[in-house]
Design a protein around this motif. Sequence first.
Motif, PDB file in Angstrom:
ATOM      1  N   VAL A 102      -5.001  -6.908   4.695  1.00 32.31           N
ATOM      2  CA  VAL A 102      -3.575  -6.617   4.923  1.00 32.31           C
ATOM      3  C   VAL A 102      -2.779  -7.865   4.569  1.00 32.31           C
ATOM      4  CG1 VAL A 102      -4.028  -4.875   6.687  1.00 32.31           C
ATOM      5  CG2 VAL A 102      -3.689  -7.255   7.395  1.00 32.31           C
ATOM      6  N   GLN A 116      -0.681   0.568   8.350  1.00 34.62           N
ATOM      7  CA  GLN A 116      -1.740   0.763   7.346  1.00 34.62           C
ATOM      8  C   GLN A 116      -3.057   1.168   8.030  1.00 34.62           C
ATOM      9  OE1 GLN A 116      -2.174  -2.639   4.787  1.00 34.62           O
ATOM     10  NE2 GLN A 116      -3.728  -1.669   3.519  1.00 34.62           N
ATOM     11  N   TRP A 141       0.820  -1.220   0.000  1.00 38.58           N
ATOM     12  CA  TRP A 141       0.000   0.000   0.000  1.00 38.58           C
ATOM     13  C   TRP A 141       0.848   1.262   0.000  1.00 38.58           C
ATOM     14  CZ3 TRP A 141       0.384   3.042   4.511  1.00 38.58           C
ATOM     15  CH2 TRP A 141       1.067   2.438   5.578  1.00 38.58           C
ATOM     16  N   LYS A 142       2.054   1.201   0.580  1.00 44.72           N
ATOM     17  CA  LYS A 142       2.880   2.408   0.681  1.00 44.72           C
ATOM     18  C   LYS A 142       3.341   2.870  -0.708  1.00 44.72           C
ATOM     19  CE  LYS A 142       5.739   0.382   3.635  1.00 44.72           C
ATOM     20  NZ  LYS A 142       5.067  -0.925   3.531  1.00 44.72           N
TER      21      LYS A 142
END
Length: 631
Positions: free
Chosen positions: A285, A311, A240-241
């Motif tokens: 996740v 997150q 996600w980053k």
Amino acid sequence: IDVAVKADGGNATNGHQYGFLHEDINNSGDGGLYAELVRNRAFQSSYSFEANLEAWYSLGGAQLSLKKLDKPLSKALASSMNVAAGPGGYPATIGFYNDGYWGMDVKKAHKYSGSFWVKGKYDGHFTASFRSNITGDIFGSAKVQSSCTPDKWTEHTYELRPERDAPNSNNTLAITFDSAGVDGSLDFNLISLFPPTYKGRKNGMRIDIAEALEQLHPTLFRIPGGNMLEGQTNTSWWDWKDSLGPLTERPGFGGVWKYPQTHGLGLMEYLEFSEDLGMELIVGVYSGLSLNGDITPKDKLQPFIDDALDQIEFIRGPVDSKWGARRAELGHPKPFKLRYVEIGNEDWLAGRPTGWQTYKDYRFPMFLEAINAAHPDIQVIASGSTFDGHDIPKPAAGDYHLYAVPDTLIKQFNRFDNLETPHLIGEMAATHPNGGLGFNGPMQPWPWWSGAVAEAVGLISYERNHDRIIGAAYAPVLKSLDRWQWPITIIQHAADPALTTRSTSWFVWELFAGHIFTESLPASSKTPFGPLFYVTGRNEVTGGHIFKGAVFNSTDNADVPVRITFEGVKAGTQAELTLLTGPEDPYGYNDPWTGVNVVETTKTSVTADADGVFSFDMPDLSVAVLDTAPK
Ligand code: AHR
């Protein structure tokens, strides 16, 4: 069939029974929901795709070459396209074009927002234009004054307003310039063009697709997969980053569905979309297992747990937390609502049998403990289900995925009654026809009518147990008609918005989700379920009493007479009956190429008789909602 509905004795609902999973499969993100028109806009590379010049073509004899410069646009975008005049230097106007995600829709009414980055010495202007890929006709162009220099990458932005509509979507974006004004050659990167987007969001969603999703009245949104979350290996999962911030900082993702992804549709875009549609989030996740069966050993798992906590903090942490501050910096100081977090995806499938064994032994318990400790209000969901024989430790919920023949959905009608462990139905659709074909048999080419009715029966079985079923997500939700691998999706699309097609299933999900219960109401009947299946409830906001029903395979295909009373609802009360019926052929489907919708929607008014009975007939293979206070 007589059905008597009580005035109380049910349960308050969570309000989010219907939704969908989105992951980038079938070009449902890049080339689908994500509105970017330019394909391969930044020559991204990943573990599965080398940077290349796919979708780019030369104009005026220009020589296009892929370069990895010492001074790239950014660390994330390391490759770029060099454009040089061909031998002889004629003609003077050179450039390149991109044919988009298999075309581009060009409308006079739209304002397109373009941008590109250039490095090199050029005195003059660029021309960005929409062109027919067949005739070369130009539908509109914009002049962009060069401000580029040899040592620095410079962004150029422009607006493109077509002078007329293109007659079809087989169009390109061309960028040209005067080679006489160039000293040597020019380097280009991140060449982007957006049409107007859903709710005007920058880097946003394609309007017609977003609207087709919005019109489903979804209340549940599972992201970011699906297999996409897992990635191919444990160094190439959907991080996600990598999907945050300026596009120059997003490296691109190799995907798991055999095409490169831009990372343009990132976590923030997903969150904002969820907010725009008012959907409850189920965020997956990474759990330390990837599709190739890579399993993270226990002593190496903590960084992934920390990452999941980061997150969660990014999504809902306060602005003075590290990741909450990052979210605020990206334009959303207000925390998003997040109550459900799923650990991994289908951990029973990849790396069998060790995948689930390690999930059960240490991966899931470690995530569960850490998330519960930091966020006691979050419902953690495991990526397997008790129905598949997996133990789900308390206080977690399970996730059941069901891609089934219609008969399976019918047979499982009672499966969810008296459930001990709460479950999400995180992926479901009727995908295969009846007739003994298992999951590995051929899927239908499109959602078909009897499959859609079977889904209605499935949805009823979940909603009857809404106190234990968190909600149901259709999956996968979108399919590009130009490149896909999973045929059954609720909406089909292509560059031409006229091809955006709501499937037979879309009508069923839309109808049920459009009549939300705030409270279920117990119903009784002397007749057992089948062929009529139903669930009843009330909406305290509208004041409506609601019946949702489906008829699947009635004897001799006869109509089923329904007589329903709601305790406390008086004689003479009017209700709206919405009845969905399909084509004679139960395999009939909505074909994007003909545009014919085989689902017939009939709305009638039904009045409760002197005994308070609402009477109506439901044909075989039909779906209905009766609501005394439709919105
Ligand atoms: O929805 C398509 C795929 O089916 C999902 O990515 C995966 O979770 C499931 O196996």
